[in-house]
Design a protein around this motif. Structure first.
Motif, PDB file in Angstrom:
ATOM      1  N   ALA A 124      89.291 -68.724  42.214  1.00 31.66           N
ATOM      2  CA  ALA A 124      88.188 -68.741  41.353  1.00 31.66           C
ATOM      3  C   ALA A 124      87.062 -68.439  41.740  1.00 31.66           C
ATOM      4  CB  ALA A 124      88.330 -70.235  40.502  1.00 31.66           C
ATOM      5  N   LEU A 125      86.663 -68.951  42.976  1.00 27.84           N
ATOM      6  CA  LEU A 125      85.267 -68.536  43.564  1.00 27.84           C
ATOM      7  C   LEU A 125      85.349 -67.025  43.779  1.00 27.84           C
ATOM      8  CD1 LEU A 125      84.573 -71.270  46.415  1.00 27.84           C
ATOM      9  CD2 LEU A 125      83.104 -70.620  44.361  1.00 27.84           C
ATOM     10  N   GLN A 178      86.736 -64.724  42.110  1.00 32.91           N
ATOM     11  CA  GLN A 178      86.521 -64.017  40.957  1.00 32.91           C
ATOM     12  C   GLN A 178      85.197 -64.099  40.277  1.00 32.91           C
ATOM     13  OE1 GLN A 178      88.627 -61.670  39.361  1.00 32.91           O
ATOM     14  NE2 GLN A 178      89.763 -61.868  41.533  1.00 32.91           N
ATOM     15  N   GLY A 179      84.849 -65.621  40.298  1.00 30.28           N
ATOM     16  CA  GLY A 179      83.449 -66.129  39.717  1.00 30.28           C
ATOM     17  C   GLY A 179      82.279 -65.194  40.447  1.00 30.28           C
ATOM     18  N   GLY A 180      82.839 -65.331  41.831  1.00 28.01           N
ATOM     19  CA  GLY A 180      81.700 -64.542  42.521  1.00 28.01           C
ATOM     20  C   GLY A 180      81.379 -63.312  42.092  1.00 28.01           C
ATOM     21  N   LEU A 198      79.579 -63.284  38.777  1.00 28.31           N
ATOM     22  CA  LEU A 198      78.119 -63.382  38.929  1.00 28.31           C
ATOM     23  C   LEU A 198      77.295 -62.474  39.447  1.00 28.31           C
ATOM     24  CD1 LEU A 198      77.929 -67.321  39.938  1.00 28.31           C
ATOM     25  CD2 LEU A 198      77.435 -66.315  37.869  1.00 28.31           C
ATOM     26  N   LEU A 251      78.977 -72.654  39.131  1.00 29.29           N
ATOM     27  CA  LEU A 251      78.720 -71.265  38.118  1.00 29.29           C
ATOM     28  C   LEU A 251      80.084 -70.518  38.413  1.00 29.29           C
ATOM     29  CD1 LEU A 251      76.318 -72.441  36.994  1.00 29.29           C
ATOM     30  CD2 LEU A 251      75.323 -70.310  37.112  1.00 29.29           C
ATOM     31  N   ALA A 252      80.302 -70.130  39.686  1.00 32.25           N
ATOM     32  CA  ALA A 252      81.453 -69.178  40.258  1.00 32.25           C
ATOM     33  C   ALA A 252      82.500 -69.716  40.070  1.00 32.25           C
ATOM     34  CB  ALA A 252      81.140 -68.721  41.597  1.00 32.25           C
ATOM     35  N   LEU A 253      82.754 -71.057  40.215  1.00 33.65           N
ATOM     36  CA  LEU A 253      83.744 -71.800  39.876  1.00 33.65           C
ATOM     37  C   LEU A 253      84.346 -71.754  38.410  1.00 33.65           C
ATOM     38  CD1 LEU A 253      84.366 -75.061  42.045  1.00 33.65           C
ATOM     39  CD2 LEU A 253      85.879 -73.233  41.814  1.00 33.65           C
ATOM     40  N   GLN A 288      83.100 -69.499  36.039  1.00 27.97           N
ATOM     41  CA  GLN A 288      83.554 -68.326  35.467  1.00 27.97           C
ATOM     42  C   GLN A 288      84.972 -67.827  36.275  1.00 27.97           C
ATOM     43  OE1 GLN A 288      81.764 -66.233  33.527  1.00 27.97           O
ATOM     44  NE2 GLN A 288      80.572 -68.055  33.098  1.00 27.97           N
ATOM     45  N   GLY A 289      85.265 -67.978  37.336  1.00 31.03           N
ATOM     46  CA  GLY A 289      86.467 -67.608  37.828  1.00 31.03           C
ATOM     47  C   GLY A 289      87.625 -68.284  37.430  1.00 31.03           C
ATOM     48  N   GLY A 290      87.196 -69.641  36.885  1.00 31.10           N
ATOM     49  CA  GLY A 290      88.445 -70.443  36.303  1.00 31.10           C
ATOM     50  C   GLY A 290      88.737 -69.957  34.960  1.00 31.10           C
TER      51      GLY A 290
END
Lengths: 185, 185
Positions: A152-153, A155-157, A160, B151-153, B155-157
């Motif tokens: 998740a980190l 993908q979210g990274g 962002l 925030l990354a967590l 979004q990635g989640g």
DNA sequence: TAAAGACTGAACCGATCGGTACAGAATGGA
DNA sequence: TCCATTCTGTACCGATCGGTTCAGTCTTTA
């Protein structure tokens, strides 16, 4: 027979970048023709199934690359912590330190997701399984949860970094992640 | 004058769901017409700028909602830890525990991103700033880095939950995050 | 109740979409 | 050299795209 033995394979990286840039729907055959330098005739010769076959071939290639360069090394016996660090290096390289998005993740959010659902789900499932195994071998508690969090980190990274147009966000997140993995690794 | 004072505002939630389902490019005016029950004439009456104005209005509405329900509470003085917990509750509700994607994040990955770049970047910047402030007040070390990570967590989640078609992934990630925030909060 | 303005539906526009058809150029094996 | 095959460019298809136009309907206000 005639001509190339595997020109089709040479097209996949170009197609991948096109789908990254435009998404599946917005990647029109005309822009695909422009950037590959091929007419529709050639494109449909290599990919009789059209755009959908192109995208699936790209996803297959991405899956193979990660299987060879990331997943399999994670599964191999040996220094698990080193394998995880190697994964982070490979990921940082593949995603150009945050300047390149994950096509699989992007397709997962798009309306075309159902067409590629199996490949998308399989990619993340294989990654998480391989990573959880390595985390378990390196002595981490709750390896499944941690693997999910790391994915998740990443993908979210990428989201962002793209959203704020600051690639360094991705690099910073990877650096923080390394610190967290250090004590138990 | 005649008719409604604010039918346009009533359209925004519907438009938001359409853009979530289809993405910007693939949300055709015909499907927008179907799901809103409005003809093109009506749509262009409310949004003379066409699809782009519709999407910008939706992004504005999303930004206002988060400003009121999430960002401002985070900025207010008071129990910072409670404000952060309230944020997690609001986020879990807004994203339907992982069954709903983040339109802002999805647009950030799409080719239409440049059209909405300012709104997209502003949304995440405001969120991260407000959250970092609350984290600092709650005594967390490296509040900026941690806010970025949270925030990354999130979004990635949302990406993972959608990719694997398992909404519970998002809930699990939020639960793990709560545990991490507990000791220092 | 009549005028004004908000709103609507449908027809229409040029452009482009994904995809097809096919003649012919290029190529390698015999 | 000649043929079989691979490959390519072009023209074309029907459908749909986002957007425009506008006559006409509805509703509110005066």
């Amino acid at each position: 027979m005639a001509r190339r033995i595997s020109e089709r394979a040479d097209l996949l990286p170009v197609l991948g970048e096109i789908f990254r840039d435009y998404g599946f729907e917005a990647a029109s055959l005309s822009v695909i023709g422009e950037r590959t330098g091929l007419g529709k005739g050639s494109l449909y010769h290599f990919f009789p199934g059209g755009k959908e076959e192109m995208a699936k071939a790209v996803l297959d290639e991405i899956g193979s690359w990660f299987e060879n360069e990331v997943f399999r090394p994670l599964r191999e016996d040996g220094d698990a912590a080193a394998a995880i660090e190697a994964m982070l290096v490979a990921v940082d390289g593949y995603f150009r330190s945050g300047r390149r998005i994950c096509l699989v993740g992007a397709l997962a959010l798009a309306d075309s997701r159902e067409r590629f659902a199996a490949q998308i789900a399989g990619y993340f499932a294989a990654w998480q399984d391989a990573l959880a195994g390595a985390l378990a071998r390196s002595g981490q508690a709750d390896p499944d949860g941690l693997a999910e969090e790391i994915l998740a980190l990443i993908q979210g990274g990428l989201v962002l970094a793209r959203a704020r147009d600051e690639a360094v966000i991705f690099t910073r997140l990877l650096a923080r992640l390394r610190l967290r993995l250090q004590p138990a690794g």
